[in-house]
Design an enzyme around this catalytic site. Structure first.
Site, short mmCIF file in Angstrom:
data_model
loop_
_atom_site.label_atom_id
_atom_site.label_comp_id
_atom_site.label_asym_id
_atom_site.label_seq_id
_atom_site.Cartn_x
_atom_site.Cartn_y
_atom_site.Cartn_z
N HIS A 144 3.67 -9.66 4.32
CA HIS A 144 3.84 -8.89 3.07
C HIS A 144 3.76 -7.40 3.35
O HIS A 144 4.62 -6.63 2.91
CB HIS A 144 2.77 -9.27 2.04
CG HIS A 144 2.71 -8.29 0.91
ND1 HIS A 144 3.57 -8.31 -0.15
CD2 HIS A 144 1.90 -7.21 0.71
CE1 HIS A 144 3.30 -7.30 -0.97
NE2 HIS A 144 2.29 -6.61 -0.46
N HIS A 149 6.49 -3.59 2.58
CA HIS A 149 6.20 -2.18 2.29
C HIS A 149 6.84 -1.18 3.26
O HIS A 149 7.23 -0.09 2.84
CB HIS A 149 4.69 -1.94 2.34
CG HIS A 149 3.95 -2.45 1.14
ND1 HIS A 149 4.00 -1.79 -0.08
CD2 HIS A 149 3.16 -3.52 0.95
CE1 HIS A 149 3.25 -2.46 -0.96
NE2 HIS A 149 2.74 -3.51 -0.36
N GLU A 190 4.68 -2.16 -5.77
CA GLU A 190 4.66 -3.62 -5.58
C GLU A 190 5.80 -4.35 -6.31
O GLU A 190 6.38 -5.28 -5.77
CB GLU A 190 3.32 -4.21 -6.04
CG GLU A 190 2.12 -3.81 -5.20
CD GLU A 190 2.11 -4.39 -3.78
OE1 GLU A 190 3.00 -5.20 -3.44
OE2 GLU A 190 1.21 -4.02 -3.01
N SER A 209 8.97 -9.35 -0.55
CA SER A 209 8.36 -10.26 0.42
C SER A 209 8.16 -11.66 -0.15
O SER A 209 7.58 -12.52 0.51
CB SER A 209 7.02 -9.69 0.90
OG SER A 209 6.10 -9.64 -0.17
#
Ligand code: FE2
Length: 290
Positions: A144, A149, A190, A209
């Protein structure tokens, strides 16, 4: 770097009966700022294989759903068939935007998190999920954090936004508004959506993700989509264990950077007297079809 912390306290978000995941002792190698060396030697062949399979599955569904900035930067993560060395990514990332990634043992508390971001350091959990968690994991793991990111940190405007967010976070923490500000992170870094000339796309790591949420966030008629408004986003609660029932849409990354230029103190004052909004709820006048 600071001397190793004798007892670094793990972070717990929300109510949980389980102890937080991750080894926060690491034989004393976790620093006071919660960073630690990436324990690359401890990865097993199964760990590398989990990363490889997650990467392959997720990369295949990006076209038409992930934003251009993400797709263009993804190759900068380097190897796809094993968990990369963070140092190798940092050589490229630092040249691109002055950011670096730093290993952490798991979730970290609010203030150290904001402080790392304000210093252009992005914390990346270094352990990977177990094979039986292939489709779903509660806590962020290395897949993730890296895959979701890090590509966006190669975009100069977005990278500047995240740094500005961190600096604002330190101030929010002092004002007791860290939780409200964290909703902005949730709904942008996010779970953010962006309108490109060729359509809606995802830029948020939680979407990018996730095997199922990409389609849900970008294509489904189910969730509400609202134009990003600071006060609206920071009033809106969120769920961590289901797909989001509302998303906030931006027009470009400069919008994020510009929105976070002013001092947020008046916004926190306004938030203090405004009721929270439950996820998925529309206010009068909202269509949910941004
Ligand atoms: Fe994340």
């Amino acid at each position: 770097m600071d001397s190793p912390a004798a007892a670094v306290i793990p972070a717990v978000y929300g109510a949980s009966d389980r102890p937080p995941r991750g080894d926060y002792s690491r034989g004393g190698s976790v620093q006071a700022d919660y960073t630690c060396p990436q324990d690359w030697a401890s990865y097993t062949a199964a760990d590398h294989d989990t990363y490889r399979r997650l990467y392959e599955r997720q990369a295949a569904q990006l076209p038409g759903l992930a934003c251009d900035a993400f797709i263009n930067a993804l190759p900068s993560l380097g190897v796809k068939d094993r968990i990369p060395h963070f140092d190798e990514i940092n050589e490229r990332l630092h040249k691109a935007t002055g950011w670096e990634i730093v290993a952490v043992p798991g979730l970290i508390p609010e203030l150290p998190f904001f402080t790392l971001l304000a210093n252009r350091k992005f914390p990346v959990t270094d352990w990977i999920r177990k094979p039986e968690e292939f489709n779903y994991i509660v806590e962020p793991d290395v897949f993730h954090d890296l895959f979701g990111h890090v590509p966006m940190l190669f975009d100069p405007t977005f990278a500047d936004y995240v740094q500005r967010y961190g600096a604002g976070g330190i101030k929010a923490h002092e004002l007791g508004a860290g939780e409200k500000l964290s909703r902005l992170y949730w709904y942008t870094v996010e779970f953010g959506l962006i309108r490109q000339p060729d359509g809606l796309r995802a830029y948020g790591a939680g979407i990018l993700s996730s095997v199922g949420e990409l389609q849900h966030a970008v294509l489904s008629n189910e969730p509400r989509r609202l134009p990003l408004d600071l006060l609206r986003a920071m009033r809106t609660r969120y769920k961590i264990d289901t797909y989001q029932s509302n998303y906030f849409v931006i027009e470009d990354f400069a919008q994020l950077f510009d929105l976070t230029a002013p001092d947020f103190t008046p916004i926190y004052e306004a938030l203090a007297v405004e009721a929270d909004i439950e996820p998925g709820v529309l206010l009068p006048g909202e269509t949910g079809k941004a």
